[in-house]
Design a protein around this motif. Structure first.
Motif, PDB file in Angstrom:
ATOM      1  N   LEU A   8       0.828  -1.200   0.000  1.00 12.34           N
ATOM      2  CA  LEU A   8       0.000   0.000   0.000  1.00 12.34           C
ATOM      3  C   LEU A   8       0.867   1.257   0.000  1.00 12.34           C
ATOM      4  N   ARG A  61      -1.271   5.069   5.485  1.00 13.01           N
ATOM      5  CA  ARG A  61      -0.735   3.731   5.236  1.00 13.01           C
ATOM      6  C   ARG A  61       0.596   3.523   5.940  1.00 13.01           C
ATOM      7  N   GLY A  68      -9.020  -4.778   0.805  1.00 16.11           N
ATOM      8  CA  GLY A  68      -7.615  -4.374   0.863  1.00 16.11           C
ATOM      9  C   GLY A  68      -7.212  -4.152   2.301  1.00 16.11           C
ATOM     10  N   MET A  69      -5.936  -3.877   2.524  1.00 12.01           N
ATOM     11  CA  MET A  69      -5.352  -3.811   3.862  1.00 12.01           C
ATOM     12  C   MET A  69      -5.807  -5.033   4.641  1.00 12.01           C
ATOM     13  N   ASN A 107      -4.493   1.337  -5.643  1.00  8.61           N
ATOM     14  CA  ASN A 107      -3.745   1.823  -4.495  1.00  8.61           C
ATOM     15  C   ASN A 107      -2.758   2.936  -4.804  1.00  8.61           C
ATOM     16  N   TYR A 122      -5.499   6.158  -4.294  1.00  4.85           N
ATOM     17  CA  TYR A 122      -6.569   5.979  -3.313  1.00  4.85           C
ATOM     18  C   TYR A 122      -7.078   7.307  -2.765  1.00  4.85           C
TER      19      TYR A 122
END
Lengths: 412, 412
Positions: A316, A330, B193-194, B407, B410
C-alpha cells in the motif's frame, strides 16, 4: 555526472571516478553470450585476479533455500583467497539438487585448471530462474570463450553478463586517495527484483588494487554490506543466490593496515560505493518510477527495524509512492502492524520534512506542498517512535503496473 | 447457487440458505448515505438487537495503531452485551487523536439514547481513509435517518454501507438445523484491501436468534475467527480498524448450551460461514483475478506458519498467480526466506496436485497440465517441510495491475 548520483549518498572527498574506467591493476574480466539466457544476450562473466597472494572476503544470502553455487562456495571455497569468479545469468542453479551441485563443482574445477589456481579459489555465482537445470555444457563453453578475451577493461561486459531484469548495468570504477597512496576500487553488481536483504539479494563483485589482509577485507565487507545491501528492498523477497565478493590484488603496492587512517579512508570509500550500488538496485527495482527512503527513529533497535521493514515492504505504501499519493495513513498502519499491542502508539510522521502526524494524530499541513514533494523521484519518510536511542533506514522502490507485468510473465 | 461457492469450504449438511433472506428474529438494520464517502453511496449502517438479554462477543485488530472506535470499544464497551452497531465507511477515524475519540464516544451516547440502551452496549466501527477527521455531524445525521428506517430486511443496506474498495457486498442469511430446533445465522462483512490478519482486517457483523451464553459466543467467535479471518491475506497489511462482532438475540427460543450437540452444530455453521466470508474477501481482494490457497505441512507450528505467510505475501508468487505462471521457484524462494539458516532445506512443492519439487529439487512433470492448472480461478499450492506434526493454510489473492491502480490513486 559523478557515480554518486543520489542526494542520500554522500561522496567522500577523497573518492572520485577513475580516469578511463576499467578494473584496478591485477584484474581482468570478460562477458560472453552462451545461450543460457533465451534473449541471446551476455550471460557468462569471468573475473580473474592475477596476483598470487590476493585476498578476499564474501557474504551470502541467509535463505534456507540456497542455490547450488552458494552451497558449494560455503562448503568448498577458500573465501579469504578467491582469485576467480565465474558468474552466469539466466539460470539461478537453485532447487536443482545433486545435478546443480555437480555443475557448480565442475565449473570450479574447469576454471581452476584454466586459470592455474586451486578449485577452492574459484567463486561461482548464478542468477535467473529457479528450479531449472543449468546447462553445464553451455556454461563451460562460455567460460572457455570468456577466458580467451579477458582484459582490464572487461568490467562492463562482466556487469552486463550478470543482468537479469535489470534495466541498466551497475558498475563503478573509482579512484581512492589514501594517506599512503592512491588505489583503485571497482565493482560490478546486479539486482532489480527478489530484493530484500537479509543481506544481499543480488550479486556484487568488488575489486581493489590495494593490499588488504583477508581479515581486513572480511571486516570491511561485513560492515559495509550491513549498511548497504542490508538496507534495501524492492519486494521484500530474499533470494536464494545473493553473493557479494571483495577481492584485493595488492598490485598498487599501497598497503591498508588494520586500524590505520588508510583503513578508515578505504572503508569510507567502500561504504559509499556499496551504498550507492544499493540505491541503484532500488532505483532499478522492477518497474520502479520513484524510490523512497524511510528513516525510523526512537524506541529500540528491534522496533525501528521492524517498522522500517514494514513500511518499506507495504504494497500500500509502495503503490501510493508510485502514484505520488502522500497517503500517510498507510505509513501509520504499517508501523502499527509492526508493533502489535502497543496502542495507542504516539507516532510522528514527516514526508519530505513536512510533518503530517504528531503523537499519533494527523496535523494540519500544506497539502499542496506535500503533494509536490511526493511527486519527486526520491521521497523521504521519517517516522518517530516514542523514546529514543535507535535509528535505522531502508531504501525501497515503488510498486508499479510494470512490476506486475514483469512478474506475471517471468517464465511464460 | 449456495452461499458456499468455493471448493475449499465445505457446506455443513445442517446448514442452508435461509428462505427469504434477511436478519434473524430480534434484529433490524439499515444503511443510508450520509456524504462521508465522496461517491455519495451508502456510508452509515445501523444494526439494533431488540432483545434486552442479548449476548455478544467481539474481536479486534492487534495493530499498535488502533482506530478511535476500536480504542473506545476496548476501553468503554460491554463486549458481552452489545445491542447496537453503528458503522461507517469512507473514513477510518484512525490517527485522529482526541477528536476521533470524542466522535466515537458521542456516537455511542447518541445511539444509546435513540435505542434505549446503555452507551457501553453500542458498538462503533469505521473503515476508510486514515488520518482525516471524521465529520461528526454527518455521522450523527446519518445515524438518525438510519434509525428511522430500521427493518428486518435491512441487512443488505448495512452490508453495502460498510463497503470501501469492495467490488461486491458480502452477506449471508442462513438457516441452521440444530438438534434442539432450527435457528438463523446472518452476517454482513466488508474487506478487500489492507487485509492480513493478525486476525481480522475487516468488519464482520454476525447475528443469530439462537440463545447463547456470552461465554459461548466468545468461545465460538474466537475459534472461528482464528480459522477464517486469521487465515487470509490480500496484501499482508494489518488494518487499524478490524472488528468482528457476534450478537445473539435468543428470539428463536432455541438454547445452545455449552458442550452440547447444539453447540457443536452451531459452531460448525459459524465456522463455515466465517471461512466462506474470508474466502470472499480474498476473492474480492483489490484487483484480484485469481486466488490461491497454500497449505504447508511438516516441521513445527511456527515454521509452517512462517512459510505459509511468506508464500501468501510474496509479491512474486502473487504476480505469478495473476499471470497464471506456474513459477514454483518463487514458492521455494519464499519458503527459504522464511526459514533462514536451514539450508539445504528438503522442500516438497505441489501445484494443484502436480509435484514440481521433491526434497529440494525440481522434478519432471507434465508442463502443459501444470500450465492449465495454474490458469484456474482457484489455485492450490501444497508445501511439504521436513518432519511432520504441523499444518496450516492461508488463502490469498493475486497481485494485479488493478491492485496498483486502486492503491496508487486511493486518496488523490
Amino acid at each position: 555526472m559523478s557515480f554518486f548520483a543520489s542526494r542520500w549518498i554522500e561522496e567522500p572527498e577523497h573518492v572520485g571516478d577513475a580516469e578511463g574506467g576499467g578494473l584496478p591493476a591485477g584484474f581482468r574480466a570478460a562477458g560472453v553470450a552462451a545461450q543460457i539466457k533465451p534473449s541471446g544476450g551476455l550471460d557468462v562473466g569471468l573475473l580473474v585476479c592475477d596476483a598470487h597472494d590476493a585476498t578476499s572476503a564474501a557474504r551470502f544470502t541467509r535463505s534456507g533455500v540456497l542455490a547450488a553455487p552458494v552451497l558449494v562456495m560455503q562448503e568448498r571455497s577458500r573465501l579469504d583467497a578467491l582469485r576467480v569468479i565465474v558468474a552466469n545469468s539466466g539460470n539461478a542453479n537453485a532447487a536443482t539438487g545433486a545435478h546443480g551441485i555437480e555443475v557448480a563443482v565442475a565449473t570450479q574445477d574447469a576454471a581452476a585448471g584454466a586459470a592455474g589456481v586451486e578449485p577452492e579459489q574459484v567463486a561461482v555465482a548464478s542468477t535467473g530462474v529457479i528450479g531449472v537445470p543449468l546447462d553445464a555444457e553451455r556454461l563451460a563453453a562460455g567460460m572457455g570463450r570468456a577466458g580467451a578475451v579477458l582484459r582490464p577493461g572487461g568490467d562492463g561486459d562482466l556487469a552486463e553478463a550478470i543482468m537479469t531484469t535489470d534495466a541498466f548495468a551497475k558498475q563503478a570504477s573509482l579512484s581512492v586517495a589514501l594517506p599512503s597512496g592512491t588505489v583503485r576500487l571497482s565493482a560490478q553488481a546486479k539486482g532489480a527484483g527478489m530484493i530484500q536483504p537479509g543481506f544481499a539479494t543480488m550479486l556484487c563483485f568488488v575489486q581493489t588494487d590495494a593490499a588488504l589482509q583477508a581479515e581486513t577485507a572480511d571486516l570491511l565487507l561485513g560492515v559495509c554490506v550491513r549498511r548497504s545491501f542490508d538496507r534495501i528492498s524492492v519486494d521484500g523477497q530474499l533470494s536464494t543466490n545473493d553473493t557479494a565478493i571483495l577481492m584485493a590484488s595488492g598490485a598498487s603496492g599501497v598497503r591498508v593496515a588494520p586500524e590505520s587512517e588508510d583503513e578508515l579512508r578505504f572503508g569510507e570509500a567502500l561504504d559509499a560505493l556499496l551504498r550507492m550500488l544499493a540505491v541503484m538496485m532500488v532505483r532499478d527495482g522492477e518497474g520502479a518510477k520513484r524510490i523512497g527512503r524511510v528513516v525510523v527513529r526512537g524506541g529500540h533497535a528491534d522496533g525501528v527495524e521492524r517498522v522500517a521493514r514494514s513500511v518499506a515492504n507495504s504494497p500500500l505504501v509502495k503503490a501510493a509512492l508510485h502514484g505520488a499519493d502522500p497517503n500517510w495513513g498507510r505509513i501509520a498502519a504499517a508501523a502499527g502492524a509492526a508493533l502489535p499491542g502497543t496502542a495507542p502508539l504516539g507516532l510522528d510522521i514527516a514526508i519530505e520534512g513536512i510533518t503530517v502526524c504528531s503523537d499519533g494524530e494527523g496535523v494540519e499541513h500544506d497539502v499542496e506542498a506535500l503533494r509536490a514533494a511526493a511527486a519527486g523521484v526520491e521521497v523521504e519518510y521519517v517516522v518517530g517512535l516514542p523514546g529514543d536511542g535507535a535509528e535505522t533506514e531502508v531504501f525501497f522502490s515503488d510498486l508499479s503496473h510494470q512490476y506486475v507485468t514483469i512478474n506475471a510473465e517471468y517464465t511464460t
